[in-house]
Scaffold this motif. Structure first.
Motif, PDB file in Angstrom:
ATOM      1  N   GLU A  24     -15.405  12.686  -7.620  1.00 24.65           N
ATOM      2  CA  GLU A  24     -15.523  13.049  -6.207  1.00 24.65           C
ATOM      3  C   GLU A  24     -16.108  14.431  -5.974  1.00 24.65           C
ATOM      4  O   GLU A  24     -16.352  14.802  -4.846  1.00 24.65           O
ATOM      5  N   TYR A  38      -8.615  17.934  -0.290  1.00 26.63           N
ATOM      6  CA  TYR A  38      -9.357  17.326  -1.401  1.00 26.63           C
ATOM      7  C   TYR A  38     -10.233  18.375  -2.073  1.00 26.63           C
ATOM      8  O   TYR A  38     -10.742  19.283  -1.405  1.00 26.63           O
ATOM      9  N   ILE A  86      -5.875  17.729   4.557  1.00 27.86           N
ATOM     10  CA  ILE A  86      -5.610  16.337   4.951  1.00 27.86           C
ATOM     11  C   ILE A  86      -4.122  16.129   5.194  1.00 27.86           C
ATOM     12  O   ILE A  86      -3.725  15.410   6.110  1.00 27.86           O
ATOM     13  N   GLU A 145      -2.386   6.149  12.321  1.00 26.30           N
ATOM     14  CA  GLU A 145      -3.754   5.699  12.580  1.00 26.30           C
ATOM     15  C   GLU A 145      -4.627   5.862  11.341  1.00 26.30           C
ATOM     16  O   GLU A 145      -4.260   6.565  10.405  1.00 26.30           O
ATOM     17  N   ASN A 146      -5.818   5.260  11.411  1.00 27.50           N
ATOM     18  CA  ASN A 146      -6.781   5.413  10.309  1.00 27.50           C
ATOM     19  C   ASN A 146      -7.049   6.898  10.071  1.00 27.50           C
ATOM     20  O   ASN A 146      -7.252   7.652  11.029  1.00 27.50           O
ATOM     21  N   ALA A 155      -4.988   9.096   8.908  1.00 30.30           N
ATOM     22  CA  ALA A 155      -3.842   9.990   9.131  1.00 30.30           C
ATOM     23  C   ALA A 155      -3.397  10.663   7.831  1.00 30.30           C
ATOM     24  O   ALA A 155      -2.743  11.706   7.872  1.00 30.30           O
ATOM     25  N   LYS A 204      -2.148   8.608   4.969  1.00 32.94           N
ATOM     26  CA  LYS A 204      -1.122   7.766   4.308  1.00 32.94           C
ATOM     27  C   LYS A 204      -1.491   7.515   2.836  1.00 32.94           C
ATOM     28  O   LYS A 204      -0.695   7.765   1.944  1.00 32.94           O
ATOM     29  N   TYR A 233      -3.689  13.432  -7.805  1.00 31.85           N
ATOM     30  CA  TYR A 233      -4.033  14.814  -7.441  1.00 31.85           C
ATOM     31  C   TYR A 233      -2.745  15.620  -7.468  1.00 31.85           C
ATOM     32  O   TYR A 233      -1.656  15.063  -7.364  1.00 31.85           O
ATOM     33  N   GLN A 273      -4.968   0.052  -2.092  1.00 33.33           N
ATOM     34  CA  GLN A 273      -5.725  -0.513  -0.959  1.00 33.33           C
ATOM     35  C   GLN A 273      -7.043  -1.096  -1.477  1.00 33.33           C
ATOM     36  O   GLN A 273      -7.434  -2.186  -1.113  1.00 33.33           O
ATOM     37  N   HIS A 316      -0.425  -1.237   8.269  1.00 30.53           N
ATOM     38  CA  HIS A 316      -0.688  -1.234   9.719  1.00 30.53           C
ATOM     39  C   HIS A 316       0.061  -2.383  10.389  1.00 30.53           C
ATOM     40  O   HIS A 316       0.102  -2.449  11.603  1.00 30.53           O
TER      41      HIS A 316
END
Ligand SMILES: Nc1ncnc2c1ncn2[C@@H]1O[C@H](COP(=O)(O)OP(=O)(O)OP(=O)(O)O)[C@@H](O)[C@H]1O
Length: 630
Positions: A131, A391, A398, A417-418, A420, A422, A433, A464, A583
């Motif tokens: 990343e 990150y 974050i 929410e997207n 957020a 999680k 991390y 996910q 969700h």
């Protein structure tokens, strides 16, 4: 993560050590053969001189014998011609053997270095490797280095050959006039210097363009990979994406082309000078022949010698430049191999201490071949303390000051929410991390002080973006718990619990069916079936796990399966800590507590009923979702 500086010289030394370590025998063969072959040109030139002098002598005697009979009657001439033919034959044979040995040598070096790099990347604990742009650039440059490393042998051999041709040729040229080697040498030096400078410039451009090259490769993957194939066609994205690929190609190509053009002009100019320099000794010999101080054979000898000195100097020069180039190109390989992950287990405390205390508490259990702590062994739970996280490749925090105590055996559902935060929180729980600030305390110990591999063996997870391994059904499940690879009963049980039994039964190959359309004879599963396979994998791993993390475990499932999975989740979560991201707020009702995240902060914590009664964000989300079903 710090990329260490490695000089071209150090990279060269390490490249040579690597090559000598991988193919010591082959390298010795090539060196010996080259040594033998190196003497060939000098011998051939010498024999040529004898042949010419002999022919000149015979012609001056006015002989009328036919040519064949004449040659056969002259032992010196005959043996020189035979010797010359033999030298040519041996040189050709040596060149052929060398090229054969070189091919096998190249394959072995490529395999070795690719293996080293793949192993390093695959076992690198720190996910930031994939990343962080600087590290991705390093990976990109490593690719080129891996291609070039095997060339080191051929270049070393070229240099060696240059030296072996050079020494006898230079000795012969000294016998003509002491100043000839000096002139020849000083003529090639400027071109050598200019070439080295130009190679360095090319390397600098390659380094700065690594990110563009990476981008270009990404577009290539998008344009030619299966993942994007459908949408690219349905949305007719080819012209747009192709134009981007060509645009990047042109940018990279133009910059390289400019440098190459400048470099080539400079090298050619200096080579012209060296050409003039070579003309001087030649004229000197011609004059000697005309003055009758040298024979025609001498002219052939010295012309050959001058050409050989030039060829060997060219070999040395181009070999040297190429070796320099290879040293530059292989630098990233060694930088990558030296890279240390930030997630180090070096300060790790031994699990022994924790095991000991757990054993004392009679919570120690045996499971299959491995020791494991039962869920109860996680006696004090997980304590997330003042945790903030940014990150590695970004400046934006974050997660901000998260405080959450998760009790033993508790099931937590994270909602929000997207974006957020999680999934990010679950990644920190798996220690993919480390927190930027604060800490995660596992059973009283900071997560950073626990052995990483051992920690991960105590965590069961359905991500996910779960993996779809291009292997058999058996392996896709057993990758969750390798010792159970041949335990058909356990694998089938996990598959059945995940609701996949009927699907797998229908497959001709059963557990041995290959999954993945790219494989010969492989088949594909539906999105939901793949997700259930990931759940089966987690189920097989479950018994030793103390922490279960499920990130959107039902996202791809139909309502009936989703309901079945909810029931399985209850069983899964028993006797261990479970953190579920979802969700689907129906799932939240199963949880001991619901944690609501917003913009990286916890805004509400409580049971479903408590949060509904609170009338806050969770209440809003729940009623909105419920109303959409009415
Ligand atoms: N590897 C990464 N590097 C930089 N930023 C990232 C990375 N992964 C995620 N982010 C950012 O972190 C934020 C939180 O992402 P995260 O995946 O944790 O959210 P989430 O709550 O799980 O969202 P969703 O419900 O959509 O899955 C997002 O804004 C995302 O852009």
């Amino acid at each position: 993560m710090q990329i260490i500086e490695i000089s071209p010289f150090q990279a060269f030394r390490r490249s040579v050590t690597t090559v000598m370590q991988v193919v010591p025998k082959e390298l010795r063969y090539v060196a010996i053969l080259t040594l033998l072959g190196g003497a060939g040109p000098a011998i051939a030139i010498w024999l040529n001189k004898i042949i010419i002098d002999e022919i000149t002598r015979l012609l001056s005697t006015g002989t009328t014998q036919n040519a064949i009979a004449l040659i056969l009657s002259q032992p010196v001439l005959l043996s020189s011609i035979a010797g010359s033919l033999l030298v040519n034959l041996v040189s050709d044979a040596i060149a052929n053997i060398n090229s054969f040995v070189y091919t096998s040598l190249r394959d072995r070096i490529t395999g070795f270095i690719q293996g080293q790099v793949i192993e390093k990347v695959a076992t690198f604990e720190d996910i930031a490797l994939f990343e962080t742009p600087d590290l991705l650039n390093l990976l990109q440059l490593t690719e080129k280095g891996m291609q070039r490393l095997p060339e080191l042998c051929i270049r070393l051999v070229t240099m060696l050959e240059g030296i072996f041709i050079f020494i006898p040729a230079i000795l012969l040229s000294v016998s003509l006039a002491w100043w000839i080697p000096l002139i020849l040498f000083s003529c090639v030096t400027p071109a050598m210097y200019v070439e080295r400078k130009y190679r360095k410039q090319v390397w600098r451009v390659e380094k700065t363009q690594a990110s563009l090259l990476r981008e270009m490769n990404l577009y290539k993957t998008v344009l030619t990979g299966e993942t994007y194939a459908k949408e690219i066609r349905l949305f007719s994205l080819q012209p747009l994406l192709l134009e981007r690929w060509y645009g990047l190609y042109r940018t990279i190509f133009r910059a390289m082309e400019q440098i190459r053009r400048r470099g080539t002009t400079a090298v050619i100019s200096w080579s012209l000078l060296s050409g003039l320099g070579f003309a001087l000794p030649y004229l000197y010999v011609v004059q000697g022949v005309l003055d009758r101080t040298h024979t025609l054979g001498d002219l052939a000898l010295y012309t050959g010698v001058i050409l050989e000195v030039r060829r060997s100097l060219d070999n040395l020069m181009s070999g040297g430049s190429e070796l320099y180039d290879i040293a530059l190109a292989t630098t990233p390989i060694f930088q990558l191999l030296e890279l240390e992950p930030q997630l180090s287990s070096s300060q790790s405390k031994s699990w022994g201490k924790i095991r000991e205390s757990a054993a004392n508490n009679q919570n120690f259990q045996r499971n299959g071949n491995r020791e494991s702590l039962s869920g109860e062994a996680l006696q004090t739970g997980i304590d997330i303390k003042n945790l903030s996280f940014t990150y590695p490749n970004s400046e934006r925090p974050i997660l901000k000051n998260i405080n959450l105590k998760i009790h033993p055996n508790e099931m937590i559902v994270l909602v929000g929410e997207n974006g957020a935060g999680k999934t990010t929180l679950t990644k920190l729980l798996c220690r993919l991390y480390d927190p930027s600030q604060g800490a995660i305390i596992w059973n009283g110990e900071d997560l950073r002080s626990l052995p990483l591999e051992d920690l991960r063996s105590r965590i069961d997870v359905v991500m996910q973006d779960y993996a779809r391994f291009p292997t058999t059904v058996r392996e896709n499940v057993a990758f969750g718990n390798l010792p159970k690879m041949q335990d058909d009963e356990a694998i089938k049980e996990a598959i059945a619990e995940a609701g996949l039994a009927k699907v797998i039964e229908k497959l001709d190959g059963g557990l041995e069916t290959l999954l993945g359309k790219q494989l010969e004879g492989g088949i594909d599963l539906s999105g939901g079936q793949w997700q259930r396979l990931a759940i089966a994998r987690a189920l097989l791993r479950l018994s030793p796990a103390e922490l279960l993390i499920l990130d959107e475990p039902t996202a791809n499932l139909d309502p009936k399966t989703e309901h079945e999975i909810y029931n399985i989740l209850r069983t899964l979560a028993k006797g261990r800590i479970a953190v579920v991201v979802s969700h689907r707020l129906a799932l939240a009702k199963l949880a001991d507590r619901v944690v609501v995240l917003e913009h990286g902060q916890i805004i509400e914590v409580g049971t479903h009923d408590e949060l509904i009664a609170l009338g806050g964000q969770y209440h809003l989300m729940f009623t909105r979702q419920a109303s959409s079903y009415n």
